[in-house]
Design a protein around this motif. Structure first.
Motif, PDB file in Angstrom:
ATOM      1  N   GLY A   1       0.764  -1.361   0.065  1.00 49.23           N
ATOM      2  CA  GLY A   1       0.122   0.038   0.182  1.00 49.23           C
ATOM      3  C   GLY A   1       0.867   1.125   0.278  1.00 49.23           C
ATOM      4  N   ASP A   2       0.035   2.343  -0.058  1.00 48.39           N
ATOM      5  CA  ASP A   2       0.773   3.644  -0.054  1.00 48.39           C
ATOM      6  C   ASP A   2       1.394   3.918   1.203  1.00 48.39           C
ATOM      7  OD1 ASP A   2      -1.531   5.250  -1.913  1.00 48.39           O
ATOM      8  OD2 ASP A   2      -0.003   4.003  -2.699  1.00 48.39           O
ATOM      9  N   SER A   3       2.896   4.415   1.266  1.00 44.42           N
ATOM     10  CA  SER A   3       3.413   5.038   2.447  1.00 44.42           C
ATOM     11  C   SER A   3       4.266   6.067   2.147  1.00 44.42           C
ATOM     12  CB  SER A   3       4.163   3.728   2.986  1.00 44.42           C
ATOM     13  OG  SER A   3       5.203   3.379   2.081  1.00 44.42           O
ATOM     14  N   VAL A   4       4.616   6.495   3.433  1.00 43.44           N
ATOM     15  CA  VAL A   4       5.469   7.913   3.572  1.00 43.44           C
ATOM     16  C   VAL A   4       6.463   7.616   4.588  1.00 43.44           C
ATOM     17  CG1 VAL A   4       5.554  10.398   4.002  1.00 43.44           C
ATOM     18  CG2 VAL A   4       3.521   9.526   2.633  1.00 43.44           C
ATOM     19  N   THR A   5       7.601   7.867   4.255  1.00 47.11           N
ATOM     20  CA  THR A   5       9.058   7.820   5.083  1.00 47.11           C
ATOM     21  C   THR A   5       9.501   9.121   5.395  1.00 47.11           C
ATOM     22  OG1 THR A   5       9.343   5.426   4.396  1.00 47.11           O
ATOM     23  CG2 THR A   5      10.913   6.668   5.614  1.00 47.11           C
TER      24      THR A   5
ATOM     25  N   TYR B   1       8.249   8.745  -0.547  1.00 48.68           N
ATOM     26  CA  TYR B   1       7.058   8.184  -0.668  1.00 48.68           C
ATOM     27  C   TYR B   1       6.959   6.840  -1.619  1.00 48.68           C
ATOM     28  CZ  TYR B   1       6.320  10.396  -5.351  1.00 48.68           C
ATOM     29  OH  TYR B   1       6.324  10.761  -6.528  1.00 48.68           O
ATOM     30  N   THR B   2       6.262   6.088  -1.227  1.00 46.76           N
ATOM     31  CA  THR B   2       5.888   4.729  -2.261  1.00 46.76           C
ATOM     32  C   THR B   2       4.349   5.035  -2.539  1.00 46.76           C
ATOM     33  OG1 THR B   2       7.446   3.457  -1.083  1.00 46.76           O
ATOM     34  CG2 THR B   2       5.902   2.179  -2.239  1.00 46.76           C
ATOM     35  N   ALA B   3       4.170   4.596  -3.797  1.00 45.33           N
ATOM     36  CA  ALA B   3       2.888   5.084  -4.241  1.00 45.33           C
ATOM     37  C   ALA B   3       2.406   4.611  -5.389  1.00 45.33           C
ATOM     38  CB  ALA B   3       1.968   6.459  -4.000  1.00 45.33           C
TER      39      ALA B   3
ATOM     40  N   TYR C   1       6.374  18.480  11.996  1.00 48.31           N
ATOM     41  CA  TYR C   1       6.384  18.795  10.530  1.00 48.31           C
ATOM     42  C   TYR C   1       5.910  17.064  10.187  1.00 48.31           C
ATOM     43  CZ  TYR C   1       7.887  23.113  10.902  1.00 48.31           C
ATOM     44  OH  TYR C   1       7.756  24.531  11.241  1.00 48.31           O
ATOM     45  N   PHE C   2       4.812  17.084   9.367  1.00 52.89           N
ATOM     46  CA  PHE C   2       4.413  15.706   8.668  1.00 52.89           C
ATOM     47  C   PHE C   2       4.289  15.763   7.214  1.00 52.89           C
ATOM     48  CE2 PHE C   2       2.792  13.395  12.457  1.00 52.89           C
ATOM     49  CZ  PHE C   2       2.675  14.385  13.564  1.00 52.89           C
ATOM     50  N   CYS C   3       4.778  14.772   6.554  1.00 57.42           N
ATOM     51  CA  CYS C   3       4.679  14.662   5.155  1.00 57.42           C
ATOM     52  C   CYS C   3       3.203  13.730   5.048  1.00 57.42           C
ATOM     53  CB  CYS C   3       6.029  14.086   4.773  1.00 57.42           C
ATOM     54  SG  CYS C   3       5.818  13.918   2.844  1.00 57.42           S
ATOM     55  N   ALA C   4       2.872  13.931   4.044  1.00 56.14           N
ATOM     56  CA  ALA C   4       1.556  13.033   3.716  1.00 56.14           C
ATOM     57  C   ALA C   4       1.018  13.082   2.236  1.00 56.14           C
ATOM     58  CB  ALA C   4       0.394  13.762   4.270  1.00 56.14           C
ATOM     59  N   LEU C   5       0.624  11.845   1.790  1.00 53.33           N
ATOM     60  CA  LEU C   5       0.249  11.648   0.572  1.00 53.33           C
ATOM     61  C   LEU C   5      -1.135  11.567   0.278  1.00 53.33           C
ATOM     62  CD1 LEU C   5      -0.070   8.627  -0.632  1.00 53.33           C
ATOM     63  CD2 LEU C   5       2.257   8.615  -0.399  1.00 53.33           C
ATOM     64  N   SER C   6      -1.960  11.756  -1.003  1.00 49.88           N
ATOM     65  CA  SER C   6      -3.214  11.435  -1.085  1.00 49.88           C
ATOM     66  C   SER C   6      -3.230  10.732  -2.641  1.00 49.88           C
ATOM     67  CB  SER C   6      -4.028  12.490  -1.099  1.00 49.88           C
ATOM     68  OG  SER C   6      -5.460  12.226  -1.454  1.00 49.88           O
ATOM     69  N   ASN C   7      -3.581   9.660  -2.728  1.00 49.55           N
ATOM     70  CA  ASN C   7      -3.750   9.040  -4.032  1.00 49.55           C
ATOM     71  C   ASN C   7      -5.127   8.246  -4.236  1.00 49.55           C
ATOM     72  OD1 ASN C   7      -2.509   8.063  -5.905  1.00 49.55           O
ATOM     73  ND2 ASN C   7      -1.569   6.255  -5.361  1.00 49.55           N
ATOM     74  N   THR C   8      -6.095   8.788  -3.535  1.00 55.02           N
ATOM     75  CA  THR C   8      -7.597   8.577  -3.839  1.00 55.02           C
ATOM     76  C   THR C   8      -8.595   9.649  -4.012  1.00 55.02           C
ATOM     77  OG1 THR C   8      -8.025   8.625  -1.326  1.00 55.02           O
ATOM     78  CG2 THR C   8      -7.407   6.355  -2.515  1.00 55.02           C
TER      79      THR C   8
END
Lengths: 116, 112
Positions: B1-5, B25-27, B88-95
């Motif tokens: 699944g999607d993830s953020v490091t 990120y991995t997505a 500080y938070f990194c985030a992704l959205s793929n949906t």
């Protein structure tokens, strides 16, 4: 301010007791979320809602249930609290522009729950 | 699944120092990327975002460039202030922006 209030802000309870956290919004947004924040894990999605009576699970939904009977309220319930559910819980709503989500979330101030 | 490091913190800097917080990120597909900031005792708030490759998001002196080739979205600021102390938070959205996946957060401490 995005018009999100969480209650209670702090709660201490005992293992095995039920707990309900409330999120109230005044923005009439469609999407609402419950996250928990824990050291080393960041924010993890518990459940989310995309409309009245429409909810879905997130990545850490076990032990939690939600309900949304009105657009403005999203309730998170721990049926039988455990010590592993000690955490800070954040409610969020999704910003919209032109009828579409923008990816920006507005967060409440958090509810700190301690389960003894 | 999607993830953020994200890089682990805390990151400790003196005022006016240069800041970099790494995020990879991995997505699948083409996610949108975000940086959120959390000040003590508060909820998260959006700092900046980028929705496609090579986009640069910027706000309050912070910048981040969406690098698809390295799957990265590193946060930078040329001169930090004590008031930048936060998580500080990194985030992704793929949906379709319906769900965000967050990294674990990086605490920044800036001393005078």
């Amino acid at each position: 301010d995005a018009g999100i209030t969480q209650s209670p802000r702090h709660k201490v309870t005992e293992t095995g007791t039920p707990v309900t956290l409330r999120c109230h919004q005044t923005e009439n947004h469609r999407y609402m979320y419950w996250y928990r924040q824990d050291p080393g894990h960041g924010l993890r999605l518990i459940h989310y809602s995309y409309g009245v009576k429409d909810t879905d699970k997130g990545e850490v939904s076990d032990g939690y249930s939600v309900s949304r009977s009105k657009t403005e309220d999203f309730l998170l319930t721990l049926e039988s609290a455990t010590s592993s559910q000690t955490s800070v819980y954040f409610c969020a709503i999704s910003a919209r522009t032109g009828g579409r989500e923008t990816g920006e979330l507005f967060f409440g101030e958090g509810s700190r729950l301690t389960v003894l | 699944g999607d993830s953020v490091t994200q890089m682990e913190g805390p990151v400790t800097l003196s005022e006016e120092a240069f800041l970099t917080i790494n995020c990879t990120y991995t997505a699948t597909g083409y996610p949108s990327l975000f940086w959120y900031v959390q000040y003590p005792g508060e909820g998260l708030q959006l700092l900046l975002k980028a929705t496609k490759a090579d986009d640069k998001g910027s706000n309050k002196g912070f910048e981040a460039t969406y690098r698809k080739e390295t799957t990265s979205f590193h946060l930078e600021k040329g001169s930090v202030q004590v008031s930048d102390s936060a998580v500080y938070f990194c985030a992704l959205s793929n949906t379709g922006f319906q769900k965000l996946v967050f990294g674990t957060g990086t605490r920044l401490l800036v001393s005078p």
